[in-house]
Design a protein around this motif. Structure first.
Motif, PDB file in Angstrom:
ATOM      1  N   GLU A  42      -3.238 -19.221  13.780  1.00  0.00           N
ATOM      2  CA  GLU A  42      -3.563 -17.946  13.136  1.00  0.00           C
ATOM      3  C   GLU A  42      -5.047 -17.673  13.359  1.00  0.00           C
ATOM      4  O   GLU A  42      -5.878 -18.566  13.186  1.00  0.00           O
ATOM      5  N   SER A  54       1.063  -8.286   6.149  1.00  0.00           N
ATOM      6  CA  SER A  54       1.939  -8.896   5.143  1.00  0.00           C
ATOM      7  C   SER A  54       1.264  -9.052   3.789  1.00  0.00           C
ATOM      8  O   SER A  54       1.918  -9.438   2.825  1.00  0.00           O
ATOM      9  N   ILE A  60       7.570  -3.160  -1.665  1.00  0.00           N
ATOM     10  CA  ILE A  60       8.878  -2.811  -2.224  1.00  0.00           C
ATOM     11  C   ILE A  60       9.932  -3.771  -1.662  1.00  0.00           C
ATOM     12  O   ILE A  60       9.935  -4.060  -0.457  1.00  0.00           O
ATOM     13  N   CYS A 340      -3.543   0.083   6.296  1.00  0.00           N
ATOM     14  CA  CYS A 340      -2.747  -1.117   6.583  1.00  0.00           C
ATOM     15  C   CYS A 340      -1.903  -0.810   7.818  1.00  0.00           C
ATOM     16  O   CYS A 340      -1.398   0.310   7.960  1.00  0.00           O
ATOM     17  N   LYS A 373      10.080  -7.639   2.872  1.00  0.00           N
ATOM     18  CA  LYS A 373      11.171  -8.071   1.971  1.00  0.00           C
ATOM     19  C   LYS A 373      12.036  -9.172   2.565  1.00  0.00           C
ATOM     20  O   LYS A 373      12.711  -9.895   1.867  1.00  0.00           O
TER      21      LYS A 373
END
Ligand SMILES: Cc1cc2nc3c(=O)[nH]c(=O)nc-3n(C[C@H](O)[C@H](O)[C@H](O)COP(=O)(O)OP(=O)(O)OC[C@H]3O[C@@H](n4cnc5c(N)ncnc54)[C@H](O)[C@@H]3O)c2cc1C
Length: 446
Positions: A42, A54, A60, A340, A373
């Protein structure tokens, strides 16, 4: 070797590039299923990476999708968020989601989404045919005159996304199967003698890492490492935040999330006296000319800009949404704003596939503003895809498109996601929007 032959067995050493949802979820599944070595590199010094897509105070968690394949997969993720430690410590709040719209495409997405979630859990879903019905479910919500109906799904939720990413990393640390490295991958090492085969990566400090399989889970930055023109683009999406009093926090603590498909504006219940106003629309491109490592010469790609302020246009939209949706807070100054970055694909489908031309290279990206999600379940599907075992419906959605998106004259087209959930102005360029006005420190005057 064709991708399918290559897929049947996992090679010994696997290098994952990127420590966001796609990379961490892949690492979790590989930790369970792979006996060889797993390395994750990373670029940011920490996971969670505060600049990664992220990571945010909230995301949501919904199965409300027009496409039943995503509804089903999201429903299996929601089961994890709801009934396992994935959902503990603020990572899952079952507050419900109210979807409203007034545009034809928004309505169509909403209608199909309603049918899908109604099938999954009929008792949790209620149609809200009038503005009065919507107000009844969300007291204090200023339903705009353009809104003429929607529905609520009480199964939908939201979660602290930074906490979710931190939890995934903690699980990986506990499992102890993944070696984590910090470093910026500058280019793929490709052996042309073997007919374009990736053998590893080169880092910006000149070091190299070898691997039998490289997985690019590099989100909105992926276009820097492989040519994704006509397949995926980084697009910037606006977020604005306001401070609340304790009393306001208490009142709004458990309201359902509100998402207006006709404007893209959404409000997630506040936490720690902070309320976020977001926009899920077409977003801003950030065209950047780069010397591309796998394409000849210089090319233009849209890439994230970590520190760009939110253009006035985005601030005005957030202000209008606040005035419309929560009129009592309409004039509250923004304490911060942020852009974002989505990795947008033509139809909002992920790209989870071997690269068709570069052997030993697997792509796991294309989150298109809805990938978070799936954190608890996505990696299993990604590893299924590596092994050629992915469910046929998902394999069809997530395949590497045979051809990039093109214009009528055959040239490669700019990607703007058309999945029916996007609204607003299409074609905005970040630098042009910033040039139109002072995007800095104006929030309190709006
Ligand atoms: C404003 C906004 C709202 C959203 N809302 C929702 C929502 O409500 N619900 C939902 O489900 N989803 C939502 N999403 C989408 C979801 O957050 C993303 O789809 C998902 O987080 C993407 O994960 P990723 O792993 O692809 O990207 P990232 O999290 O960005 O991870 C990629 C990582 O790769 C690293 N990297 C890149 N290039 C290199 C390199 N060369 N070398 C080393 N490392 C590299 C980066 O540093 C980064 O940490 C939203 C996204 C945004 C931006």
């Amino acid at each position: 070797m064709s991708p399918s032959t290559e897929a049947s067995k996992l090679p010994h050493s696997i290098l994952i590039v990127g420590g966001g949802v796609f990379g961490l979820s892949t690492a979790l599944a590989l930790s369970r299923r792979h006996t060889g070595t797993i390395t994750l590199i990373e670029a940011a010094p920490t996971i969670p990476n505060p600049h990664g897509s992220s990571v945010d105070s909230s995301r949501i968690l919904r199965a409300d999708y027009a496409n039943p394949a995503y509804s089903r997969l999201a429903n299996s993720a929601l089961t994890q968020w709801r009934s396992t430690p994935w959902g503990h410590d603020g990572r899952h709040h079952q507050n419900g989601l109210v979807l409203v719209s007034s545009t034809a495409t928004g309505h169509e997405y909403m209608r199909r989404s309603y049918e899908n979630v109604k099938r999954l859990n009929p008792d949790a879903v209620q149609e809200l045919p009038s503005a009065a019905d919507i107000r009844r479910v969300v007291p204090g919500y200023g339903v705009g005159s353009h809104v003429n109906g929607g529905y609520v799904n009480w199964d939908s939720a939201w979660g602290n996304a930074e906490a979710g990413v931190r939890y995934a990393k903690k699980k990986l640390d506990e499992m102890g199967r993944v070696r984590f490295l910090v470093g910026q991958v500058e280019r793929l090492l490709i052996d042309e003698a073997e007919g374009s085969k990736v053998t590893g990566v080169r880092l910006s400090d000149g070091q190299t890492l070898s691997a039998d399989l490289v997985v690019l889970a590099t989100g909105a930055w992926t276009g820097k490492l492989i040519d994704l023109r006509g397949r995926a683009e980084a697009t910037g999406h606006s977020l604005a935040y306001i401070r609340l009093t304790d009393e306001e926090q208490r009142k709004l603590n458990d309201i359902p999330t509100l998402l207006d498909f006709s404007t893209g504006m959404f409000i997630i219940p506040p936490r720690n006296n902070e309320l976020k106003i977001g926009r899920h629309a077409y977003g801003y491109r950030n065209p950047t000319i780069i010397n591309h490592p796998t394409a000849p010469g210089k090319i233009e790609v849209s890439l994230p800009s970590n520190d760009a302020p939110l253009p006035l246009e985005g601030q005005k939209a957030a202000r209008a949404a606040l005035r419309g949706m929560l009129p009592a807070l309409g004039e509250r100054p923004f304490t911060k704003t942020r852009i974002c970055w989505y990795t947008d694909t033509p139809e909002g489908d992920f790209i989870i596939s071997f690269h068709p031309e570069i052997k030993s290279l697997f792509i796991a990206t294309g989150g298109s503003g809805h990938g978070y999600k799936f954190l608890p379940v996505l990696g299993e599907k990604i590893v299924d895809a590596m092994q050629g075992q992915l469910d046929a419906d998902l394999a069809a959605l997530w395949k590497w498109a045979e051809k990039p998106l093109t214009r009528a004259d055959g040239s490669v087209a700019t990607v703007w996601t058309e999945d029916g959930s996007r609204s607003g102005v299409k074609g905005m360029v970040l630098a042009e929007e910033l040039a139109k006005g002072d995007g800095i420190n104006v929030s309190s005057r709006l």
